[in-house]
Motif scaffolding. Structure first.
Motif, short mmCIF file in Angstrom:
data_model
loop_
_atom_site.label_atom_id
_atom_site.label_comp_id
_atom_site.label_asym_id
_atom_site.label_seq_id
_atom_site.Cartn_x
_atom_site.Cartn_y
_atom_site.Cartn_z
N ALA A 192 0.85 -1.19 0.00
CA ALA A 192 0.00 0.00 0.00
C ALA A 192 0.89 1.24 0.00
CB ALA A 192 -0.91 0.02 1.22
N VAL A 193 0.42 2.29 -0.62
CA VAL A 193 1.13 3.56 -0.63
C VAL A 193 0.21 4.60 0.00
CG1 VAL A 193 0.37 4.23 -2.96
CG2 VAL A 193 2.48 5.17 -2.05
N GLY A 194 0.78 5.51 0.77
CA GLY A 194 -0.05 6.49 1.45
C GLY A 194 0.67 7.81 1.67
N PHE A 195 -0.09 8.78 2.15
CA PHE A 195 0.48 10.09 2.43
C PHE A 195 -0.22 10.70 3.64
CE2 PHE A 195 -3.24 10.97 -0.09
CZ PHE A 195 -3.76 12.12 0.45
N ILE A 196 0.46 11.63 4.28
CA ILE A 196 -0.09 12.42 5.38
C ILE A 196 0.36 13.86 5.19
CG2 ILE A 196 -0.14 12.82 7.87
CD1 ILE A 196 0.57 9.85 8.24
N LEU A 197 -0.58 14.78 5.18
CA LEU A 197 -0.30 16.21 5.11
C LEU A 197 -1.01 16.86 6.30
CD1 LEU A 197 -1.01 16.76 1.32
CD2 LEU A 197 1.22 16.55 2.39
N GLU A 198 -0.24 17.45 7.21
CA GLU A 198 -0.82 18.00 8.43
C GLU A 198 -0.22 19.37 8.74
OE1 GLU A 198 -0.55 16.76 13.01
OE2 GLU A 198 -1.58 15.28 11.76
N ASN A 199 -1.07 20.30 9.12
CA ASN A 199 -0.64 21.66 9.43
C ASN A 199 -1.24 22.12 10.74
OD1 ASN A 199 0.83 23.99 8.80
ND2 ASN A 199 -0.97 25.00 7.97
N GLY A 200 -0.51 22.91 11.49
CA GLY A 200 -1.00 23.49 12.73
C GLY A 200 -1.54 24.89 12.50
N PHE A 201 -2.46 25.31 13.36
CA PHE A 201 -3.01 26.67 13.25
C PHE A 201 -3.39 27.17 14.64
CE2 PHE A 201 -6.63 23.89 12.97
CZ PHE A 201 -7.62 24.53 13.68
N ASN A 202 -3.49 28.46 14.76
CA ASN A 202 -3.95 29.09 16.00
C ASN A 202 -5.47 29.23 15.93
OD1 ASN A 202 -1.35 29.45 17.09
ND2 ASN A 202 -1.07 31.23 15.77
N SER A 203 -6.17 28.69 16.91
CA SER A 203 -7.64 28.69 16.86
C SER A 203 -8.23 30.06 17.14
CB SER A 203 -8.20 27.68 17.85
OG SER A 203 -7.83 28.03 19.17
#
Length: 132
Positions: free
Chosen positions: A73-84
């Motif tokens: 299987a091939v996969g990806f993760i894209l994650e970003n932080g933000f100020n609420s």
């Protein structure tokens, strides 16, 4: 009309398949109300303020995986932080998806991946040994 039907019939006869990948949108909003009391004098003030990232920090991301067959299987993760509280970037890096960016392949050998990853013991990203 005839050309569309012919093209559809040719694709159906040739075994072409269209499948949707498993893509997940996720997020976590970490915000709190903080009460500040300055002293016990007669002119003391109580201030209630919104604080972003009180425990782990707010984040949103996209992850997906595509099964290739034979256990791969091939996969990806894209994650970003933000100020609420104001929506600005919550990470010290100014680029997009600065919390985690990972492309990987799974197989009988385990997982091989690359990208912007955290350490094994930071407890935040997907490869952390503290949180699994």
């Amino acid at each position: 009309m005839k050309k569309t039907l012919i093209a559809a019939a040719v694709m159906a006869a040739s075994g072409v398949a269209f499948a949707a990948s498993n893509i997940t949108l996720y997020g976590d909003v970490d915000t709190s109300a903080v009460l500040t009391h300055d002293g016990g004098a007669s002119d003391s003030k109580n201030v209630i303020d919104m604080q972003s990232g009180f425990l782990n920090g707010s984040r949103w991301g996209i992850k997906g995986v595509e099964e290739l067959g034979n256990g791969y299987a091939v996969g990806f993760i894209l994650e970003n932080g933000f100020n609420s509280d104001d929506g600005t970037n919550g990470q010290k890096y100014s680029g997009g998806f600065s919390r985690e960016t990972k492309l990987y392949i799974n197989g009988g050998f385990g997982q091989i991946g690359f990208g912007r990853l955290g350490s094994l013991a930071n407890g935040a990203q997907s490869n952390s040994i503290l949180s699994g």
